[in-house]
Design a protein around this motif. Structure first.
Motif, PDB file in Angstrom:
ATOM      1  N   ASN A  83      34.065  -0.850   3.422  1.00 61.91           N
ATOM      2  CA  ASN A  83      34.158  -2.276   3.092  1.00 61.91           C
ATOM      3  C   ASN A  83      35.399  -2.472   2.212  1.00 61.91           C
ATOM      4  N   LEU A 334      27.433  -8.630  -4.879  1.00 58.98           N
ATOM      5  CA  LEU A 334      28.170  -7.371  -4.760  1.00 58.98           C
ATOM      6  C   LEU A 334      27.218  -6.186  -4.869  1.00 58.98           C
ATOM      7  N   THR A 335      26.272  -6.260  -5.801  1.00 59.31           N
ATOM      8  CA  THR A 335      25.349  -5.154  -6.038  1.00 59.31           C
ATOM      9  C   THR A 335      24.347  -5.010  -4.890  1.00 59.31           C
ATOM     10  N   THR A 337      24.443  -6.095  -1.796  1.00 58.15           N
ATOM     11  CA  THR A 337      25.024  -5.721  -0.503  1.00 58.15           C
ATOM     12  C   THR A 337      25.485  -4.267  -0.507  1.00 58.15           C
ATOM     13  N   THR A 338      25.763  -3.712  -1.684  1.00 59.84           N
ATOM     14  CA  THR A 338      26.255  -2.338  -1.762  1.00 59.84           C
ATOM     15  C   THR A 338      25.114  -1.329  -1.800  1.00 59.84           C
ATOM     16  N   THR A 340      22.082   0.445  -0.394  1.00 60.31           N
ATOM     17  CA  THR A 340      21.859   0.612   1.040  1.00 60.31           C
ATOM     18  C   THR A 340      20.420   0.319   1.443  1.00 60.31           C
ATOM     19  N   ARG A 448      28.094   5.411   1.238  1.00 58.78           N
ATOM     20  CA  ARG A 448      28.703   4.095   1.029  1.00 58.78           C
ATOM     21  C   ARG A 448      30.139   4.294   0.548  1.00 58.78           C
ATOM     22  N   ALA A 450      33.826   2.140  -0.237  1.00 56.43           N
ATOM     23  CA  ALA A 450      34.482   0.843  -0.393  1.00 56.43           C
ATOM     24  C   ALA A 450      35.951   1.090  -0.708  1.00 56.43           C
TER      25      ALA A 450
ATOM     26  N   ASP B 125      23.637  -2.251   8.773  1.00 58.49           N
ATOM     27  CA  ASP B 125      24.457  -2.617   7.618  1.00 58.49           C
ATOM     28  C   ASP B 125      24.837  -4.099   7.677  1.00 58.49           C
ATOM     29  N   GLN B 129      23.762  -6.619   4.885  1.00 59.56           N
ATOM     30  CA  GLN B 129      24.791  -7.244   4.052  1.00 59.56           C
ATOM     31  C   GLN B 129      24.716  -8.777   4.153  1.00 59.56           C
TER      32      GLN B 129
END
Lengths: 517, 154
Positions: A83, A334-335, A337-338, A340, A448, A450, B125, B129
């Motif tokens: 991402n 942000l948290t 969506t990160t 998993t 994950r 980024a 995902d 998301q």
């Protein structure tokens, strides 16, 4: 006459003329616009994103991500394994970055001189440019105490004898709010939005927002005659019916390390050795979360104030991949969506939000034969896609980084540590965490990953067979095109890249100005 | 046929079916029914029933902020979830979405999350998301996390 336009409001085709046209208004474009206009050149700046200012920055993720980031802050690599956070607004990523301002490490420059023939790129020769940009943008080590999230890194590392240092930030009168990533609401961040761009405008430059640079058009002599652009709609998703044409003596690609190679590829500029878009780097970043016994409130206070370069320099640059340790701010979107997990596992993790801290490890890619980075390619609609394959070499570093971060978090007193991997659960002891990390299958979309730092793709170098531009950022094959952004870096930087872009572009823009006036 | 081959052929079947005329187009009502089934499982314990409309609206807004090519990917994913043969083969969900149980949906999400195929992991995902962006961007999601919202400047 006004010199600021929003192309989404255009009701007809427009043509502009200038001495220099700059595509992109981030760290590279903004710096170049100020310097070239100071030399009396007529500059036009073209920006795909919107012109938002402090009054628009409401510190809301739901507004900032769709409006100020590429692809709503959900830009992905081709296989969706990474991402990518990249700005798309007037000021580019400088409008939304976390303000960390590091000079290009001396060892990175050593490597560039040795491997890419950039003989002028010595620490001593670049220092005056960095000093000047640091003064211009008020870069100084953060003087307030680190917030509790950064304090975890500082204390944990100290307990293990790992050195840390305080991050230099480009802020003036910072309120210590913690919302740099959503646009600074107090104009404390010395982004391009409030420094170089207004400075260029005050010297007669033109700014067009919501316009997408489509392609350079070559004349019979092989020089760029004009730049064809599309006016974008108010959300920046679809082009409107109106075209924008820009004529200039010189053209600068400063659209970032995905946008600039894509512009050159769409334009089919000469590229005899197929170098455009190659060797694109990300500082692939892995993340470790920890629940602390005390409240952390990682959404509050300067997001990045402590870092450690310890793991960058314990091996040679071309040895096992090194990594820089920093801290990210945590906000709910942000948290969540990160993380998993889904369902009750995620809800439980989010219930500990105020006690959660995190450390990130930025892997220094591009210094080893098994770290050639990625490749920017064009989709059928002409938009870019970055193909970034991972190698065992990079994954080895990612695993080592997860291990190092867990150690630091437990040393700082973490109650549980949660490496961001699909197979992870919250671990209550270092032994359990390390055993699990050692066994993780290291693959995309399990680990994950980024990135907030896209670099390369239009590498500078002495040899046209291995690079796109020369050490001054001038295109090897087209006389009136320069690339002035992070895409010229022949490797990753090994530090947050904004100050590297400011300094190197300041150098190259001054040289270009001398050549043009 | 082992599990990986089975999933591979299922993906191929899905692409065939989708390509054979059931064109990818947004079917807002049926897509909303799918998301109304998946959302409460994805966000179990956080998303209250009376926030469903806000969640669905948030999901639409999140998709609308993606590039046309990524929006196309999402439409393709929704098509595969919508058509009964691919819902069965790919997601392993036997009943129509509005009749599927929490456990069936959780099992589907878990299969995709840990799938041997990166494509299915990326589909998980994407759903995860977009769901989190749709919900945790909303003030109503914050109290349970303790997040106080942005500071008041004056």
């Amino acid at each position: 006459m006004t010199s600021i336009y929003d192309a989404s409001r255009f009701e007809s085709d427009h043509t502009f003329e200038a001495d220099v046209a700059i595509v992109g208004t981030g760290a590279g474009g903004g710096t170049a616009a100020e310097i070239l206009s100071q030399h009396g050149l007529r500059v036009i700046m073209l920006e795909e994103g919107p012109y938002w200012t402090a009054a628009d920055f409401k510190m809301l993720e739901r507004e900032s991500y769709p409006n100020l980031y590429q692809e709503s802050a959900a830009r992905k690599t081709k296989d969706k394994g990474v991402n990518i956070l990249q700005g798309r607004a007037v000021g580019g990523s400088t409008t939304v970055n976390w303000t960390s301002s590091f000079r290009t490490p001396a060892k990175t420059l050593d490597y560039w001189r040795e491997r890419f023939g950039l003989s002028d790129y010595t620490d001593a020769a670049l220092a005056p440019y960095f000093e000047e940009r640091e003064r211009r943008l008020n870069v100084a080590r953060w003087a307030e105490p680190p917030n509790a999230n950064n304090d975890v890194l500082q204390r944990g590392a100290a307990a293990l004898g790992i050195p840390t240092a305080i991050v230099p930030r480009n802020v003036k009168g910072c309120w210590n709010l913690g919302y740099c990533g959503m646009g600074c609401p107090t104009n404390a961040k010395q982004s391009m939005l409030i420094t170089t761009i207004p400075s260029a405008l005050s010297r007669g430059a033109t700014l067009v927002s919501r316009v997408r640079a489509e392609r350079f058009v070559l004349d019979a002599r092989g020089r760029v005659a004009s730049l064809e652009c599309l006016a974008m709609d108010g959300r920046g998703i679809h082009p409107t019916a109106h075209r924008v044409t820009v004529r200039a003596r010189h053209f600068i690609a400063a659209a970032g390390a995905i946008g600039s190679p894509a512009l050159l590829l769409r334009s089919a500029l000469p590229d005899p050795h197929a170098r455009v878009g190659k060797r694109t780097f990300l500082h692939p970043t892995v993340i470790s979360a920890a629940v602390m016994p005390q409240t952390v409130d990682a959404f509050s206070g300067a997001p990045q104030s402590v870092y450690s370069d310890h793991f960058l320099y314990i091996a040679p640059l071309d040895g096992p991949i090194g990594f820089k340790l920093e801290v990210p701010p945590l906000h709910p979107v942000l948290t969540s969506t990160t993380i998993t997990a889904f369902g009750l596992d995620e809800t439980r993790a989010m219930a500990s939000f105020r006690n959660t801290s995190a450390i990130i490890a930025l892997l220094r890619d591009g210094f080893h034969p098994e770290s050639e980075g990625g490749m920017v390619e064009l989709q059928s609609d002409g938009t870019p896609l970055l193909d970034y394959p991972f190698t065992a070499y990079v994954w080895e570093g990612a695993r080592r980084a997860l291990d190092a971060m867990a150690k630091i978090q437990f040393a700082a007193g973490a109650r549980t540590v949660f490496p961001l991997h699909e197979n992870a659960r919250p671990y209550r002891s270092l032994a359990h965490a390390r055993a699990a990390i050692a066994a993780f299958p290291m693959e995309i979309l399990r680990t994950r990953v980024a990135s907030a730092h896209v670099m390369g793709g239009c590498a500078m170098g002495a040899d046209p067979k291995r690079s796109v531009v020369d050490g001054d950022g001038r295109h090897h094959h087209v006389d009136n095109v320069s690339v002035f952004d992070g895409s010229v870096f022949p490797t990753s930087i090994g530090a947050n890249p904004q100050l590297s872009i400011y300094g190197i572009v300041a150098r190259n823009a001054q040289r270009l100005a001398s050549a043009l006036i | 046929m082992n599990r990986r081959q089975w999933i591979g052929s299922a993906v191929a079947a899905g692409v065939l079916i989708a390509g054979a005329g059931a064109a990818y187009e947004f079917q807002p009502d049926s897509d909303r029914a799918i998301l109304a089934a998946i959302g409460p499982v994805m966000l179990e314990g956080s998303l209250p029933p009376d926030a469903m409309q806000a969640f669905l609206d948030g999901f639409d807004i999140a998709v609308a902020g993606l590039t046309p090519s990524v929006q196309h990917d999402v439409e393709q994913l929704m098509t595969l979830l919508r058509l009964p043969p691919t819902r069965l083969l790919l997601a392993g969900v036997i009943k129509p979405w509005h009749l599927a149980s929490r456990d069936e949906i959780a099992a589907f999400l878990t299969r995709w999350r840990y799938s041997g195929m990166a494509t299915l992991r990326s589909a998980y995902d994407a759903l995860h998301q977009l769901s989190c962006a749709a919900w945790y961007g909303n003030d109503r999601a914050w109290p349970q996390t303790g997040y106080p919202g942005p500071p008041k400047l004056r």
